[in-house]
Design a protein around this motif. Structure first.
Motif, short mmCIF file in Angstrom:
data_model
loop_
_atom_site.label_atom_id
_atom_site.label_comp_id
_atom_site.label_asym_id
_atom_site.label_seq_id
_atom_site.Cartn_x
_atom_site.Cartn_y
_atom_site.Cartn_z
N GLN A 30 38.92 38.22 50.32
CA GLN A 30 39.54 37.65 51.52
C GLN A 30 39.86 36.16 51.43
O GLN A 30 40.70 35.68 52.19
CB GLN A 30 38.63 37.91 52.73
CG GLN A 30 38.53 39.38 53.08
CD GLN A 30 37.71 39.61 54.33
OE1 GLN A 30 37.37 38.67 55.05
NE2 GLN A 30 37.40 40.86 54.61
N VAL A 31 39.20 35.42 50.53
CA VAL A 31 39.54 34.01 50.41
C VAL A 31 40.92 33.86 49.80
O VAL A 31 41.46 34.79 49.19
CB VAL A 31 38.51 33.23 49.55
CG1 VAL A 31 37.15 33.20 50.21
CG2 VAL A 31 38.42 33.83 48.14
N ALA A 32 41.50 32.68 49.96
CA ALA A 32 42.83 32.43 49.41
C ALA A 32 42.78 32.00 47.95
O ALA A 32 43.77 32.12 47.21
CB ALA A 32 43.54 31.37 50.24
N LEU A 33 41.61 31.49 47.54
CA LEU A 33 41.50 30.92 46.20
C LEU A 33 40.07 31.04 45.71
O LEU A 33 39.12 30.85 46.47
CB LEU A 33 41.90 29.44 46.24
CG LEU A 33 41.78 28.63 44.95
CD1 LEU A 33 42.84 29.07 43.95
CD2 LEU A 33 41.93 27.14 45.25
N ILE A 34 39.90 31.36 44.43
CA ILE A 34 38.57 31.40 43.81
C ILE A 34 38.51 30.36 42.70
O ILE A 34 39.31 30.40 41.76
CB ILE A 34 38.26 32.80 43.20
CG1 ILE A 34 38.36 33.89 44.27
CG2 ILE A 34 36.87 32.80 42.57
CD1 ILE A 34 38.25 35.30 43.71
N ALA A 35 37.59 29.42 42.83
CA ALA A 35 37.37 28.42 41.78
C ALA A 35 36.34 29.00 40.81
O ALA A 35 35.22 29.35 41.20
CB ALA A 35 36.86 27.12 42.39
N CYS A 36 36.72 29.10 39.53
CA CYS A 36 35.88 29.74 38.51
C CYS A 36 35.50 28.74 37.43
O CYS A 36 36.31 27.90 37.04
CB CYS A 36 36.63 30.89 37.83
SG CYS A 36 37.45 32.05 38.94
N GLU A 37 34.28 28.89 36.93
CA GLU A 37 33.87 28.07 35.79
C GLU A 37 34.77 28.34 34.59
O GLU A 37 35.14 27.43 33.85
CB GLU A 37 32.40 28.37 35.46
CG GLU A 37 31.83 27.52 34.36
CD GLU A 37 30.36 27.84 34.09
OE1 GLU A 37 29.78 27.18 33.19
OE2 GLU A 37 29.79 28.72 34.76
N ASP A 38 35.11 29.61 34.37
CA ASP A 38 36.01 30.02 33.29
C ASP A 38 36.86 31.16 33.83
O ASP A 38 36.35 32.26 34.06
CB ASP A 38 35.20 30.47 32.07
CG ASP A 38 36.06 30.82 30.87
OD1 ASP A 38 37.20 31.29 31.08
OD2 ASP A 38 35.60 30.65 29.73
N THR A 39 38.15 30.91 34.05
CA THR A 39 39.00 31.93 34.66
C THR A 39 39.13 33.19 33.80
O THR A 39 39.25 34.29 34.33
CB THR A 39 40.40 31.36 34.94
OG1 THR A 39 40.95 30.82 33.72
CG2 THR A 39 40.35 30.26 35.99
N ARG A 40 39.09 33.03 32.48
CA ARG A 40 39.20 34.20 31.60
C ARG A 40 37.95 35.06 31.71
O ARG A 40 38.03 36.29 31.79
CB ARG A 40 39.40 33.75 30.16
CG ARG A 40 40.76 33.09 29.90
CD ARG A 40 40.80 32.43 28.55
NE ARG A 40 39.80 31.37 28.45
CZ ARG A 40 39.59 30.62 27.38
NH1 ARG A 40 40.32 30.82 26.29
NH2 ARG A 40 38.68 29.67 27.38
N HIS A 41 36.79 34.43 31.72
CA HIS A 41 35.53 35.17 31.85
C HIS A 41 35.45 35.86 33.20
O HIS A 41 35.16 37.06 33.29
CB HIS A 41 34.35 34.21 31.67
CG HIS A 41 33.01 34.86 31.77
ND1 HIS A 41 32.32 35.31 30.66
CD2 HIS A 41 32.24 35.16 32.84
CE1 HIS A 41 31.18 35.86 31.05
NE2 HIS A 41 31.11 35.77 32.38
N SER A 42 35.73 35.12 34.26
CA SER A 42 35.65 35.68 35.61
C SER A 42 36.74 36.71 35.85
O SER A 42 36.56 37.62 36.67
CB SER A 42 35.74 34.57 36.66
OG SER A 42 34.62 33.70 36.56
#
Length: 280
Positions: A30-42
């Motif tokens: 439901q959020v508009a954006l997810i901040a990830c430590e590593d976008t490839r991993h997440s």
């Protein structure tokens, strides 16, 4: 349902994907954006749960600069989530500067409960868990590592460290040298994963077992040390004498000594003698 504008701190599994909570999935959807430590991993995790929310990288090298941009997203009415590679964000992972900045700008930070390797390992360690000190990773350089352990040598709390597989033997050697070869250690490896193991014993014993088995030098590791136990001249731990003193205020000394001995794993006669000498 639209989520209120806020920064959501979302824990993710440390190994077993079934530990992902329904609420965590719902928030990430439901959020508009997810901040990830590593976008490839997440990205692999998000794909597993069918989550297609936009992601952005937030790691140690860009966190300060990225924090203001994320505040701007919040100001535009967009809810944002923060996740790390595994476990609870900010626990030896990025996020501290972001959370501080978001709060300073007046936006809510909403934490979700969930997986944390340190707490999960501690709960199964058999070490005292009423008071503990999480110390993150020990320094990578030998002198700094020894200095840090010397600083913690007389800390009475259970000590919890994260450690990388290629440094685990060095850290165990340092612990045996500084804290003592007999200091009780529990090494939890690959917690919640297929090859989860717990090694328990004195620091020297655990080190020997790790050196003898290459498999113990692989994977994610949580290293826990029993806190320092002060003893008097007779070898009675100070904490046991405190227990004896409290019990003797309500019970005959002999009975108090028997109970205190059972609590602390000591000989009741030695405690009874120590109590007599202390005038209890």
């Amino acid at each position: 349902m639209t989520l209120p504008v806020a920064l959501y701190i979302v824990p993710t599994p440390i190994g077993n994907l079934q530990d992902m909570s329904p609420r965590a999935v719902e928030v990430l959807e439901q959020v508009a954006l997810i901040a990830c430590e590593d976008t490839r991993h997440s990205g692999k995790l998000l794909k597993h749960f069918g989550i297609s929310t936009r992601t952005t990288a937030l790691h140690d090298h860009n966190e300060r600069a990225r924090a203001q941009w994320i505040v701007e997203q919040l100001a535009s009415g967009h809810a944002v989530a923060l996740i790390s590679d595994a476990g609870t964000p900010l626990i030896s992972d990025p996020g501290y500067h972001l959370v501080t900045h978001v709060r300073a700008e007046g936006y809510n930070v909403v934490p979700l409960p969930g997986p944390c390797a340190a707490i999960t390992a501690l709960s199964a360690s058999g070490l005292p868990s009423d008071r503990f000190s999480f110390e993150g990773f020990l320094p990578s350089k030998e002198k700094a590592r020894l200095d840090k352990l010397t600083e913690l040598k007389e800390d009475p709390h259970t000590l919890i460290f994260y450690e990388s597989p290629h440094r685990i033997a060095y850290s165990l050697e340092a612990i045996a040298k500084v804290l003592g070869e007999d200091r009780q250690i529990v090494m939890a490896r690959e917690v919640t994963k297929t090859f989860e193991t717990f090694l328990t014993g004195g620091a020297a014993e655990v080190l020997e077992r790790v050196k003898a088995d290459d498999n113990q030098q692989k994977g994610e590791i949580v290293l826990m040390c029993h806190g320092f136990i002060a003893t008097d001249e007779e070898g009675i731990p100070a904490v046991a004498m405190e227990t004896l003193k409290l019990l003797s205020e309500e019970l005959p000394l002999k009975k108090a000594a028997a109970i205190a001995a059972q609590i602390h794993g000591l000989k009741k006669n030695a405690l009874y003698k120590a109590g007599l000498e202390a005038g209890l």
